[in-house]
Write an enzyme that holds these catalytic residues in place. Structure first.
Site, PDB file in Angstrom:
ATOM      1  CB  CYS A  54      -1.520   0.516   1.027  1.00 24.14           C
ATOM      2  SG  CYS A  54      -1.372  -2.087   1.552  1.00 24.14           S
ATOM      3  CG  HIS A  65      -5.821   2.552   0.774  1.00 23.43           C
ATOM      4  ND1 HIS A  65      -4.646   2.904   0.123  1.00 23.43           N
ATOM      5  CD2 HIS A  65      -5.537   1.367   1.710  1.00 23.43           C
ATOM      6  CE1 HIS A  65      -3.811   2.363   0.667  1.00 23.43           C
ATOM      7  NE2 HIS A  65      -3.987   1.388   1.731  1.00 23.43           N
ATOM      8  CB  CYS A 108     -13.217  -0.965   6.375  1.00 28.31           C
ATOM      9  SG  CYS A 108     -13.533  -2.253   7.636  1.00 28.31           S
TER      10      CYS A 108
END
Ligand SMILES: [Zn+2]
Lengths: 147, 390
Positions: free
Chosen positions: B85, B336, B209
């Site tokens: 990530c 994300h 989340c």
């Protein structure tokens, strides 16, 4: 051409399925140990560092002269989670609890935590690490109630 | 080492982008960045592409070359970076080093990810496999929410952090995303809604989340000489850079109430920049899950260890507070797209430091003109901290 779930035009890529073979020759005593109800770790003969997961080589002193030792299994739970949304290959499992337990020997283990009611599970509680073979022949280890 | 500046930045719309290929998506961030810098693709000597899912959850195996060709960059030096990530930040660091070392004068860092071409449970599978497959996924099916949930239970047990504290992070980040036109989730939420959303990996619920997002971001980097040559009016200087890795086995960490890789990377970055945490005007931190943002406050030194929940309760990380954090909506609500995230943070902070182009409602007050980006790969498997100054 087909339509994606968002109803936009797409092409379907060619399908490929892979399931690599994972070498375990250097950690074989660990996998064999599970079948005998033992959870084994390695210990560097040169610097004394204990490895769990077991390692054939010592990242600390770079020696490859390792001993195998059986872990006591006496653990204190340091972190846990109840996993509800499971990955694709775990869809046939019921939601499960995963925990990190610190063993007497100082190493920590990640494993499922079974045999407790959810409300009983707390950071700091004691658990016992146990090895067994699943009904479909898979060597496995879990945290469960101390005897 | 030579000084390096960001001279241009661009970002695509984040969200479900099944209307574009990975190269077309990258272009949406590349073109505005080049225009912002006032250069042409021919001026770019080095290309660094951050993306993690190539060949796994989207179809191209070697996307860097596909993207560089699509953007007219053939002939430049090229590298693809993977740091989970934090792949975008790894790409940025590579571009930075190419210039700082004297190798080139102008470089581009492109971060891009396409994550929504496959179904959610297969994505949960892929990302879950990205800790340590053999020891944490194969038998135990750990998911990424699961990894962070274990940090949450440890933090709650040690510091009394509550599920409400976690929810407050989500509420704040959704609020700022609602003010950001390129964000993925633009709905405002309440603490009650967050607490009553479905459990994903207890104590983390749906609203704890980040979403699964497609998106791209680009920054153009230049040497001091190139800044002069292109008469850049508002260069944003890179004054600090730090990176560190943690163990792949979560079980080998010292504890689970913070990320050691963040602490190490932050120390490096603060030292290089010659600043202290309280000099930072604005920060984008890695909030893939709400507990991650609280740990970041502490690990980055915005507060003492264990005081992260207090910071969010007091509203100190909102605009007008002590240290505004994730004023673009964060990973939590802006989205994300894992290879793009690190560069999207630098895009946002560049705009913030210039005090321009960001929606006025989201502009933070600038005192020292210093901003910090914190990008974690995995659960501290990688960490990059970047400090910018106008
Ligand atoms: Zn050794």
């Amino acid at each position: 051409m087909s339509l994606s779930p968002t109803m936009l035009p797409t092409l379907k890529a060619r399908e490929v399925k892979v399931a690599p073979e994972i070498p375990i020759s250097k950690t074989l005593p660990f996998w064999e140990g599970l079948k005998q109800g033992k959870v084994m770790a390695t210990k560097c003969k040169k610097c004394g560092k204990i490895y769990f997961p077991p390692a054939a080589d010592c990242g600390s002193c770079l020696s490859s002269d390792m001993d195998w030792l059986e872990l006591s299994g006496e653990a204190e739970i340091e972190a846990f989670t109840h996993i509800v949304v499971r990955p694709q290959t775990f869809m046939n499992e019921r939601p499960y609890t995963v925990a990190i337990g610190r063993l007497e020997e100082g190493v920590r283990v990640v494993a499922w935590l079974t045999g407790f009611r959810k409300s009983e599970i707390k950071v700091g509680m004691k658990a016992k690490l146990k090895a067994f073979v699943t009904p479909d022949g898979n060597p496995m280890y879990v945290f469960t109630r101390p005897d | 080492m030579r000084k390096v500046a960001i001279i241009g930045a661009g970002c695509s719309k984040f969200g479900e982008r099944n209307d574009v290929t990975v190269a077309e998506l990258a272009f949406e961030a590349f073109k505005p960045a080049v225009e912002d810098a006032g250069i042409t693709p021919k001026d770019i000597e080095f290309v660094s592409v951050g993306t993690a899912g190539a060949g796994a959850w989207y179809e191209e195996n070697l996307p860097a070359v596909i993207i560089s060709e699509y953007c007219g960059l053939s002939g430049a030096g090229l590298i693809r970076c993977e740091a989970a990530c934090a792949s975008g930040s790894a790409a940025f660091a590579s571009a930075y080093w190419a210039i700082a070392s004297g190798q080139v004068d102008v470089a581009v860092a492109i971060g891009v990810e396409k994550m929504r071409q496959i179904d959610t449970l297969t994505m949960v599978e892929f990302i879950g496999r990205s800790g340590y497959y053999l020891w944490e996924f194969h038998n135990f099916g750990l998911t990424f929410p699961g990894y962070y949930a274990m940090h949450a239970t440890a933090h709650m047990a040690k510091y009394g952090t509550t599920e409400e504290d976690l929810a407050l992070v989500a509420v704040k980040n959704h609020k700022y995303a609602s003010m950001n036109p390129i964000a993925h989730l633009r709905n405002r939420i309440t603490v009650e809604e967050a607490l009553s959303s479905p459990v994903i990996a207890w104590p983390l619920k749906l609203y704890d989340c980040c979403p699964i997002t497609d998106g791209a971001a680009t920054v153009i980097l230049a040497s001091e000489e190139a800044v002069k040559k292109f008469k850049v009016e508002d260069p944003v200087w890179v004054i600090g850079l730090g990176s560190a890795c943690g163990t792949a086995n979560l079980s080998k960490r010292k504890d689970f109430v913070g990320l050691e890789s963040t602490v190490i990377a932050a120390q490096q970055a603060y030292k290089m920049a010659g600043i202290t945490p309280n000099m930072v005007d604005v920060a984008c931190v890695h909030d893939c899950f709400t507990i991650a943002e609280i740990m970041a406050y502490e690990d980055l030194g915005f507060c003492k260890k264990g005081e992260g929940p207090k910071l969010i309760r007091e509203g100190q990380t909102e605009i007008g507070g002590k240290i505004p954090v994730n004023i673009d909506g964060g990973l939590k609500a802006k989205g994300h797209p894992i290879g793009a995230t690190g560069i999207a943070m630098l895009y946002e902070l560049t705009k913030q430091l210039r005090g321009e182009a960001v929606e006025r409602s989201r502009q933070v007050p600038l005192k020292n003109y210093i901003a910090l980006a914190h990008n974690v790969g995995g659960t501290g498997h990688y960490c990059y901290v970047t400090i910018l100054k106008r």
